[in-house]
Write a protein that holds these residues in place. Structure first.
Motif, PDB file in Angstrom:
ATOM      1  N   ILE A 118       0.881  -1.169   0.000  1.00 27.89           N
ATOM      2  CA  ILE A 118       0.000   0.000   0.000  1.00 27.89           C
ATOM      3  C   ILE A 118       0.917   1.217   0.000  1.00 27.89           C
ATOM      4  O   ILE A 118       1.751   1.380   0.890  1.00 27.89           O
ATOM      5  N   GLY A 119       0.750   2.047  -1.004  1.00 26.96           N
ATOM      6  CA  GLY A 119       1.624   3.208  -1.137  1.00 26.96           C
ATOM      7  C   GLY A 119       0.863   4.516  -1.039  1.00 26.96           C
ATOM      8  O   GLY A 119      -0.351   4.547  -0.878  1.00 26.96           O
ATOM      9  N   ASN A 120       1.605   5.606  -1.149  1.00 29.63           N
ATOM     10  CA  ASN A 120       1.009   6.941  -1.171  1.00 29.63           C
ATOM     11  C   ASN A 120       1.016   7.463  -2.612  1.00 29.63           C
ATOM     12  O   ASN A 120       1.311   6.717  -3.550  1.00 29.63           O
ATOM     13  N   ASP A 121       0.716   8.737  -2.801  1.00 31.23           N
ATOM     14  CA  ASP A 121       0.606   9.297  -4.151  1.00 31.23           C
ATOM     15  C   ASP A 121       1.891   9.132  -4.956  1.00 31.23           C
ATOM     16  O   ASP A 121       1.864   8.698  -6.108  1.00 31.23           O
ATOM     17  N   TRP A 122       3.035   9.487  -4.350  1.00 33.56           N
ATOM     18  CA  TRP A 122       4.257   9.455  -5.147  1.00 33.56           C
ATOM     19  C   TRP A 122       4.700   8.029  -5.446  1.00 33.56           C
ATOM     20  O   TRP A 122       5.218   7.754  -6.522  1.00 33.56           O
ATOM     21  N   THR A 123       4.498   7.103  -4.507  1.00 33.34           N
ATOM     22  CA  THR A 123       4.900   5.721  -4.798  1.00 33.34           C
ATOM     23  C   THR A 123       4.000   5.103  -5.861  1.00 33.34           C
ATOM     24  O   THR A 123       4.454   4.297  -6.675  1.00 33.34           O
TER      25      THR A 123
END
Length: 196
Positions: free
Chosen positions: A137-142
């Motif tokens: 589970i990543g954030n926007d940039w990942t």
């Protein structure tokens, strides 16, 4: 054996071309090899953003005598719009290639001002067996850090720099000059002189 010289002269470093080359080399490696593709995509997008920022400063010096004072007061977005208008290029920041610059700047800023985040999702996701093993589970940039995004950002960066370079009457080949020097050198013991 090294000799000691006194060198005097001037040089010019075209920073946007060094940044663009770094983006290109990272992209070539990312397209060639799946291993490390995340990091090559990251470098491509960040260095594409750096290339655009450096190119805006290149244009600023071309258009304004006081650019070094002006540029600190302008956001990257405002510089982008200023130069698109100065170059008389019609634009829509919500469409490619212009939207890629906005995405690259947001990506760069997220990394430059990075912080640890707690991220939560709840949605259906289709995964291959391989993707399932490596799912995170990543954030926007990942989530943006994918080779297809790196290819798009790089291609659009090249397009934008080329268009603005030509429209600003700087020539037809924006990616040729990296560095140049004119100098004199003389042996410190005084026996020889050379102009390069």
């Amino acid at each position: 054996m090294k000799k000691s010289y006194h060198i005097s002269g001037t040089g010019k470093v075209t920073t946007y071309n060094w940044m663009f080359k770094a983006a290109r080399l990272a992209l070539e490696e990312g397209n060639r090899n799946e291993e490390g593709q995340f990091f090559h995509s990251m470098n491509t997008i960040v260095y594409s953003a750096f290339a655009l920022e450096a190119f805006f400063n290149h244009l600023g010096e071309h258009f304004y005598d006081d650019w070094s004072k002006r540029e600190r007061k302008l956001s990257k977005r405002k510089k982008f719009i200023t130069f698109l208008e100065k170059c008389e290029i019609k634009y829509d920041l919500d469409k490619e290639p212009f939207s890629s610059a906005i995405e690259a700047f947001a990506f760069r800023d997220q990394l430059a001002h990075g912080k640890t985040e707690e991220v939560e999702i709840s949605k259906p996701v289709e995964l291959t067996e391989q993707e399932e093993r490596f799912f995170t589970i990543g954030n926007d940039w990942t989530e943006f850090c994918k080779i297809e995004n790196a290819n798009k950002v790089f291609s659009d960066t090249k397009d934008l720099i080329s268009r603005m370079f030509i429209a600003a009457d700087l020539g037809d080949h924006p990616f040729l000059q990296f560095q140049s020097s004119v100098y004199n050198k003389s042996l410190t013991k005084g026996s020889s002189s050379f102009q390069g």
